[in-house]
Scaffold this active site. Structure first.
Site, PDB file in Angstrom:
ATOM      1  N   CYS A 141      -6.300  10.196   1.218  1.00  0.00           N
ATOM      2  CA  CYS A 141      -6.864   8.843   1.276  1.00  0.00           C
ATOM      3  C   CYS A 141      -7.517   8.584   2.630  1.00  0.00           C
ATOM      4  O   CYS A 141      -8.423   7.777   2.748  1.00  0.00           O
ATOM      5  CB  CYS A 141      -5.771   7.821   1.008  1.00  0.00           C
ATOM      6  SG  CYS A 141      -4.353   8.088   2.075  1.00  0.00           S
ATOM      7  N   GLU A 146     -14.754   7.571  -3.303  1.00  0.00           N
ATOM      8  CA  GLU A 146     -13.883   8.588  -2.707  1.00  0.00           C
ATOM      9  C   GLU A 146     -14.304   9.941  -3.254  1.00  0.00           C
ATOM     10  O   GLU A 146     -14.322  10.127  -4.471  1.00  0.00           O
ATOM     11  CB  GLU A 146     -12.444   8.348  -3.168  1.00  0.00           C
ATOM     12  CG  GLU A 146     -11.650   7.427  -2.305  1.00  0.00           C
ATOM     13  CD  GLU A 146     -10.159   7.488  -2.642  1.00  0.00           C
ATOM     14  OE1 GLU A 146      -9.793   7.213  -3.790  1.00  0.00           O
ATOM     15  OE2 GLU A 146      -9.381   7.791  -1.733  1.00  0.00           O
ATOM     16  N   GLU A 179      -0.720   1.009  -1.293  1.00  0.00           N
ATOM     17  CA  GLU A 179      -1.436   1.981  -0.444  1.00  0.00           C
ATOM     18  C   GLU A 179      -2.494   2.607  -1.334  1.00  0.00           C
ATOM     19  O   GLU A 179      -2.187   3.484  -2.135  1.00  0.00           O
ATOM     20  CB  GLU A 179      -0.469   3.054   0.078  1.00  0.00           C
ATOM     21  CG  GLU A 179       0.672   2.529   0.931  1.00  0.00           C
ATOM     22  CD  GLU A 179       0.230   2.131   2.327  1.00  0.00           C
ATOM     23  OE1 GLU A 179      -0.919   2.436   2.708  1.00  0.00           O
ATOM     24  OE2 GLU A 179       1.032   1.500   3.026  1.00  0.00           O
ATOM     25  N   LYS A 235       8.838   7.004  -9.750  1.00  0.00           N
ATOM     26  CA  LYS A 235       8.009   7.678 -10.745  1.00  0.00           C
ATOM     27  C   LYS A 235       6.989   8.533 -10.006  1.00  0.00           C
ATOM     28  O   LYS A 235       5.997   8.043  -9.499  1.00  0.00           O
ATOM     29  CB  LYS A 235       7.281   6.675 -11.655  1.00  0.00           C
ATOM     30  CG  LYS A 235       6.764   7.361 -12.895  1.00  0.00           C
ATOM     31  CD  LYS A 235       5.418   6.867 -13.374  1.00  0.00           C
ATOM     32  CE  LYS A 235       4.246   7.308 -12.586  1.00  0.00           C
ATOM     33  NZ  LYS A 235       3.964   8.751 -12.546  1.00  0.00           N
TER      34      LYS A 235
HETATM   35  P1  NAD Z   1      -3.638   7.425  -9.460  1.00  0.00           P
HETATM   36  O1  NAD Z   1      -3.879   5.989  -9.171  1.00  0.00           O
HETATM   37  O2  NAD Z   1      -4.324   8.028 -10.617  1.00  0.00           O
HETATM   38  O3  NAD Z   1      -2.092   7.698  -9.689  1.00  0.00           O
HETATM   39  C1  NAD Z   1      -1.118   7.352  -8.722  1.00  0.00           C
HETATM   40  C2  NAD Z   1       0.215   7.208  -9.412  1.00  0.00           C
HETATM   41  O4  NAD Z   1       0.138   6.113 -10.325  1.00  0.00           O
HETATM   42  C3  NAD Z   1       0.633   8.414 -10.247  1.00  0.00           C
HETATM   43  O5  NAD Z   1       2.038   8.550 -10.174  1.00  0.00           O
HETATM   44  C4  NAD Z   1       0.211   8.007 -11.640  1.00  0.00           C
HETATM   45  O6  NAD Z   1       0.954   8.645 -12.655  1.00  0.00           O
HETATM   46  C5  NAD Z   1       0.521   6.532 -11.609  1.00  0.00           C
HETATM   47  N1  NAD Z   1      -0.211   5.732 -12.602  1.00  0.00           N
HETATM   48  C6  NAD Z   1      -1.438   5.943 -13.116  1.00  0.00           C
HETATM   49  N2  NAD Z   1      -1.744   4.971 -13.993  1.00  0.00           N
HETATM   50  C7  NAD Z   1      -0.690   4.110 -14.024  1.00  0.00           C
HETATM   51  C8  NAD Z   1      -0.400   2.909 -14.726  1.00  0.00           C
HETATM   52  N3  NAD Z   1      -1.254   2.373 -15.581  1.00  0.00           N
HETATM   53  N4  NAD Z   1       0.781   2.306 -14.494  1.00  0.00           N
HETATM   54  C9  NAD Z   1       1.668   2.825 -13.618  1.00  0.00           C
HETATM   55  N5  NAD Z   1       1.452   3.963 -12.920  1.00  0.00           N
HETATM   56  C10 NAD Z   1       0.283   4.592 -13.118  1.00  0.00           C
HETATM   57  O7  NAD Z   1      -3.951   8.205  -8.109  1.00  0.00           O
HETATM   58  P2  NAD Z   1      -3.837   9.772  -7.836  1.00  0.00           P
HETATM   59  O8  NAD Z   1      -5.026  10.429  -8.435  1.00  0.00           O
HETATM   60  O9  NAD Z   1      -2.483  10.283  -8.173  1.00  0.00           O
HETATM   61  O10 NAD Z   1      -3.928   9.818  -6.247  1.00  0.00           O
HETATM   62  C11 NAD Z   1      -5.122   9.769  -5.566  1.00  0.00           C
HETATM   63  C12 NAD Z   1      -5.412   8.367  -5.102  1.00  0.00           C
HETATM   64  O11 NAD Z   1      -4.329   7.926  -4.281  1.00  0.00           O
HETATM   65  C13 NAD Z   1      -6.642   8.288  -4.239  1.00  0.00           C
HETATM   66  O12 NAD Z   1      -7.358   7.115  -4.561  1.00  0.00           O
HETATM   67  C14 NAD Z   1      -6.064   8.201  -2.830  1.00  0.00           C
HETATM   68  O13 NAD Z   1      -6.912   7.593  -1.889  1.00  0.00           O
HETATM   69  C15 NAD Z   1      -4.839   7.398  -3.060  1.00  0.00           C
HETATM   70  N6  NAD Z   1      -3.879   7.605  -1.979  1.00  0.00           N
HETATM   71  C16 NAD Z   1      -3.658   6.571  -1.107  1.00  0.00           C
HETATM   72  C17 NAD Z   1      -2.782   6.760  -0.043  1.00  0.00           C
HETATM   73  C18 NAD Z   1      -2.537   5.643   0.927  1.00  0.00           C
HETATM   74  O14 NAD Z   1      -1.535   5.712   1.626  1.00  0.00           O
HETATM   75  N7  NAD Z   1      -3.380   4.611   1.003  1.00  0.00           N
HETATM   76  C19 NAD Z   1      -2.122   7.971   0.121  1.00  0.00           C
HETATM   77  C20 NAD Z   1      -2.361   9.007  -0.796  1.00  0.00           C
HETATM   78  C21 NAD Z   1      -3.246   8.795  -1.853  1.00  0.00           C
END
Ligand code: NAD
Length: 496
Positions: free
Chosen positions: A297, A394, A263, A187
């Site tokens: 991140c 962040e 992650e 997804k």
């Molecule tokens: P997000 O948590 O809003 O979304 C991430 C993914 O989860 C998306 O595909 C989103 O559609 C999905 N999602 C959201 N709510 C959900 C739910 N209730 N159930 C299932 N899936 C759901 O994060 P984002 O804004 O897309 O990305 C940024 C975040 O990701 C930042 O916090 C960043 O630090 C983190 N990040 C971490 C890493 C790592 O490797 N640690 C790498 C890249 C980004």
């Protein structure tokens, strides 16, 4: 006739599959729903794609579960060769993938090309690792048993990726899952699903059997993935995204005791000691802060600088930030693209405003940029008081808050004062000090005199509320394998 830039973009978008990939077929969503994917530099729609429903999610898991047994038995060499062919194809089409990422995510083309190289390397790395899922054979200590261990694919996996690295976050999960023999439901983030759509077709063209990878882009993430997490045919969830969503998924996963890799978010400190090469530290700061417009991140979120070099470092850093050029990622001159959406830009500005109200001094920037798109000026804030919100959350934008410290103990205390534990950066010429500080920092990744350290051959992941599990390296494969122990009766017993 020479193709114009607009023609090239249109031709590329025309090649992106717009359906859901289920059981090897691209098809419409049940009910025919679609959603628009937008260009963050202009706010205009790039493409409309199928919007999966919970029924489509279930069909995707049906396909993954049906394909698991034969895929798990497919020889590792064959799985590895599919990955290798996909590596060759992505590399040959690097310009196409870079342009697509730049269009949907906003990053400058040069950075997007860097992500293609980084993201493709997971395909090559795990094509090589696929054949090294070794078990062992040994005698038990008292000699009564032989211990045989076998590595088996975990089984069908749900992979959820964020929008900030559209290719690399997908390959970092898909490649080890293929190498291990797991089937998948992916997804992708609704803000940037197009790269995953194109990449999934590359994998199909490389010979990935139907049902091994299923892709369900959706605007109803929780409704589609919630039932899958509770379905006892699912064996693992690998999530990259924010800590709040990760917490919620962990709670759901506890119901079926689902294996999880998380992650999550970061709040990386960037430490500059008085003995650092300040020019190198400024270069490192630019990379650690500005890669992906700060939307990473691992982005340096707090700059902790020794009092003796604070002014020199801050002045040089602010000058470099001032020299950057904002623009659409596809333009040659652009060094900083837009943020992903209005909400992100407004949050960045809210943090900056709160810091300035609390006494921080902007050395450069401090406001959104005028005009279309979601641009924010590269910003350096000096004298940010400890405890301010901008040091705790962040930022996910091109903003660098600087705080001064006086000794090693204070630097470590400030660096560790966060719920996150993903990355940290340390600049010092004293190797012993660098290693000593590294041992005291509560993080999964440390850049020692280096501002960018992500690499397919290295284990990536955090501690504390930045998550659990590792992606990349030899560790990345084991996340998708389970170990079965076979106890064998003593082969010498007959002779006793
Ligand atoms: P997000 O948590 O809003 O979304 C991430 C993914 O989860 C998306 O595909 C989103 O559609 C999905 N999602 C959201 N709510 C959900 C739910 N209730 N159930 C299932 N899936 C759901 O994060 P984002 O804004 O897309 O990305 C940024 C975040 O990701 C930042 O916090 C960043 O630090 C983190 N990040 C971490 C890493 C790592 O490797 N640690 C790498 C890249 C980004």
């Amino acid at each position: 006739m020479v193709a114009t830039i607009a023609d090239r973009e249109k031709e590329l978008l025309d090649r992106v599959p717009t359906g859901l990939l289920i059981g090897g077929q691209w098809r419409d969503a049940t009910g025919g729903a679609t959603f628009d994917v937008e260009d963050p530099a202009t706010g205009r729609t790039l493409l409309s794609i199928a919007d999966a429903s919970p029924e489509d999610g279930k069909a995707a898991l049906d396909a993954a579960a049906a394909a698991q047994e034969s895929w798990g038995r497919t020889p590792a060499r064959e799985r590895g060769e599919i990955l290798r062919r996909a590596f060759d194809a992505v590399t040959a089409r690097a310009d196409e993938f870079a342009l697509l990422m730049s269009l949907e995510m906003g990053k400058p083309l040069a950075e997007a090309k860097g992500e293609v190289t980084y993201g493709a390397e997971f395909l090559r790395w795990f094509s090589e690792e696929a054949v090294r899922a070794f078990g062992r054979y040994s005698a038990s200590p008292e000699g009564k048993l032989r211990v045989l261990t076998v590595k088996k694919p975990v089984g069908p996996c749900l992979l959820i990726t964020p929008w900030n690295f559209p290719l690399a976050m997908a390959t970092r999960k898909i490649a080890p899952a293929i190498a291990a023999g797991c089937t998948m439901v992916l997804k992708p983030a609704a803000l940037t699903p197009l790269t995953s759509q194109l990449f999934a077709q590359v994998l199909m063209d490389a010979g990935l059997p139907a049902g091994v990878l299923n892709v369900v882009a959706t605007t109803s993430a929780g409704k589609v993935t919630g039932p899958l997490i509770k379905d006892d045919r699912l064996r693992k969830i690998s999530f990259t995204g924010s800590t709040p969503v990760g917490r919620r998924l962990l709670a759901d996963a506890s119901e079926t005791v689902l294996r999880t890799s998380m992650e999550l978010g970061g709040n990386a400190p960037f430490l500059v000691f008085e003995d650092a090469d300040v020019d190198a530290a400024v270069e490192g700061a630019m990379a650690a802060k500005m890669r992906n417009m700060g939307e990473a991140c691992t982005a340096a979120n707090r700059f902790l600088v020794h009092r003796d070099v604070a002014e020199q470092f801050s002045t040089a850093f602010a000058e470099k930030m001032k020299a950057l050029t904002l623009g659409r990622g596809t333009e040659e001159s652009t060094t900083v693209g837009p943020l992903i959406d209005a909400k992100s830009r407004d949050k960045v500005h809210e943090l900056v405003t709160a810091a300035v109200e609390d006494g921080a001094k902007p050395l450069v920037g401090g406001a959104p940029a005028e005009g279309d798109g979601y641009f924010y000026q590269p910003t350096v804030l000096a004298d940010v008081p400890a405890g301010n919100r901008i040091l705790q959350e962040e930022i996910f934008g091109p903003v660098a808050p600087i705080t001064v410290f006086d000794d090693e103990d204070e630097a470590v205390r400030l660096a560790n004062a966060t719920e996150y534990g993903l990355a940290a950066y340390v600049f010092t010429k004293d190797l012993n000090r660098g290693l000593r500080i590294g041992e005291r920092l509560e993080v999964g990744l440390l850049g020692l005199n280096a501002g960018v350290i992500s690499n397919a051959a290295a284990p990536f992941g955090g501690v504390k509320q930045s998550g659990m599990g590792r992606e990349g390296g030899t560790e990345g494969l084991s996340e998708y394998l389970s170990t079965q122990y076979v106890g064998i009766s003593d082969p010498w017993a007959d002779l006793a």
